[in-house]
Scaffold this active site. Structure first.
Site, PDB file in Angstrom:
ATOM      1  N   SER A 151      51.046  34.559  55.433  1.00  0.00           N
ATOM      2  CA  SER A 151      50.866  35.830  56.119  1.00  0.00           C
ATOM      3  C   SER A 151      49.905  35.711  57.306  1.00  0.00           C
ATOM      4  O   SER A 151      50.200  35.032  58.277  1.00  0.00           O
ATOM      5  CB  SER A 151      50.414  36.900  55.117  1.00  0.00           C
ATOM      6  N   LYS A 161      43.758  62.856  58.254  1.00  0.00           N
ATOM      7  CA  LYS A 161      42.410  62.289  58.361  1.00  0.00           C
ATOM      8  C   LYS A 161      41.955  61.616  57.075  1.00  0.00           C
ATOM      9  O   LYS A 161      41.259  60.599  57.112  1.00  0.00           O
ATOM     10  CB  LYS A 161      41.405  63.378  58.768  1.00  0.00           C
TER      11      LYS A 161
END
Length: 313
Positions: free
Chosen positions: A123, A175
């Site tokens: 990765s 948020k």
């Protein structure tokens, strides 16, 4: 008479306290100066060499390795860079920063770069590796895991059991997306999925460029799977099977230093300095920190280029 004695005693205590404060302040300033001095001092490269760097463990902060790369690639005696990788990947940004600096070393500073993949180069670690001119790997190394993920932990029921009422006041519906005190909404899931898709597109673009691979070929394997080193070579994700010494020989030939090039290694950071730096930046504990440590959620709620199961804290 007693009041005068008490006053003098109190004055002596205050003076002693001030002396201790001044002493500790001077000590901290001195230690800070030593840290700056040690970090700014560079070892001298005495002869034509290749720079050997190590990328180990989960990628959270590549500052040290990037600083070494920036510092020594400008040296005339440094002819190339050999990066040994043993990492399952990690956070997106630092992985991309290392990839960009390796690429810049090749293109701007004209210093060839070889990546050697030892045990794991998955990765984000593989993202960094494609910034090199060539990738040499052991036959059994785990390579690939081309994809992105985000892990979330929902402690809502645990907070209820512990009688902890945790909440947030926000300025928008996204948020507090990913907060550990409630599950994700469908809109938040879609938002994070779009984010991960964009990260994957960046990852794939780096591979297409670095490995000179056709996008349609890459798409067949960019689903998170891992390869052995031998498989990676056959599929074009690496250049050759070999050892670290083979990678060193390859870089030596690329730099004109021959089959046995001199290797320059940066000395490891002083443990005492690391202790002082860690002490100066340590924060206070709280409930979230305790839960994070207990359930190993250090990297939760952030995009990762990581091989799951290989992370260590």
């Amino acid at each position: 008479m007693n009041s005068v004695a008490q006053f003098l005693k109190r004055l002596a205590q205050i003076l002693f306290f001030l002396v201790v404060v001044v002493f500790l302040g001077s000590l901290l300033i001195g230690v800070g100066g030593l840290i700056v001095a040690f970090r700014s001092s560079a070892e001298k490269v005495e002869k034509p060499s290749i720079l050997a760097l190590d990328l180990d463990g989960t990628i959270v902060d590549t500052r040290d390795i990037v600083e070494s790369l920036r510092k020594y690639r400008t040296e005339d005696h440094i002819k190339g860079v050999l990066l040994r990788i043993n990492s399952p990947g990690g956070v997106v940004g630092p992985s991309q920063e290392l990839w960009a600096e390796l690429k810049r070393t090749r293109e701007e500073f004209k210093k060839p770069v070889v990546a050697f993949c030892s045990a794991v180069a998955a990765s984000g670690a593989y993202y960094a590796a494609v910034g090199a001119d060539k990738i040499v790997t052991t036959p059994g190394c785990l390579i690939g895991s081309i994809g992105a993920l985000m892990e979330f932990v929902n402690f809502a029921q645990l907070y209820d059991w512990a009688k902890i009422d945790r909440y947030a006041i926000t300025t928008g519906k996204f948020k507090d997306a990913g907060a550990d005190y409630r599950p994700l909404t469908s809109e938040q899931r879609a938002l994070f999925q779009d984010l991960l898709n964009d990260v994957l597109a960046q990852f794939k673009a780096a591979i297409v460029e670095g490995r000179n691979m056709k996008p349609e070929v890459l798409d067949q394997y960019a689903d998170g799977r891992v390869f052995t080193g031998s498989q990676a070579v056959k599929l074009g994700f690496a250049d050759s099977v070999g050892t670290w010494d083979d990678a060193r020989r390859t870089l030596g030939q690329m730099t004109g230093l021959g089959d046995n090039p001199e290797v320059f290694k940066v000395k490891k950071r002083n443990k005492l300095l690391e202790f002082f730096e860690a002490s100066s930046t340590s924060g206070t504990s709280n409930v979230s920190t305790a839960l994070r440590d207990l359930f190993q959620t250090e990297l939760s709620a952030r995009p990762l280029l990581l091989l799951p199961g290989a992370v260590q804290f």
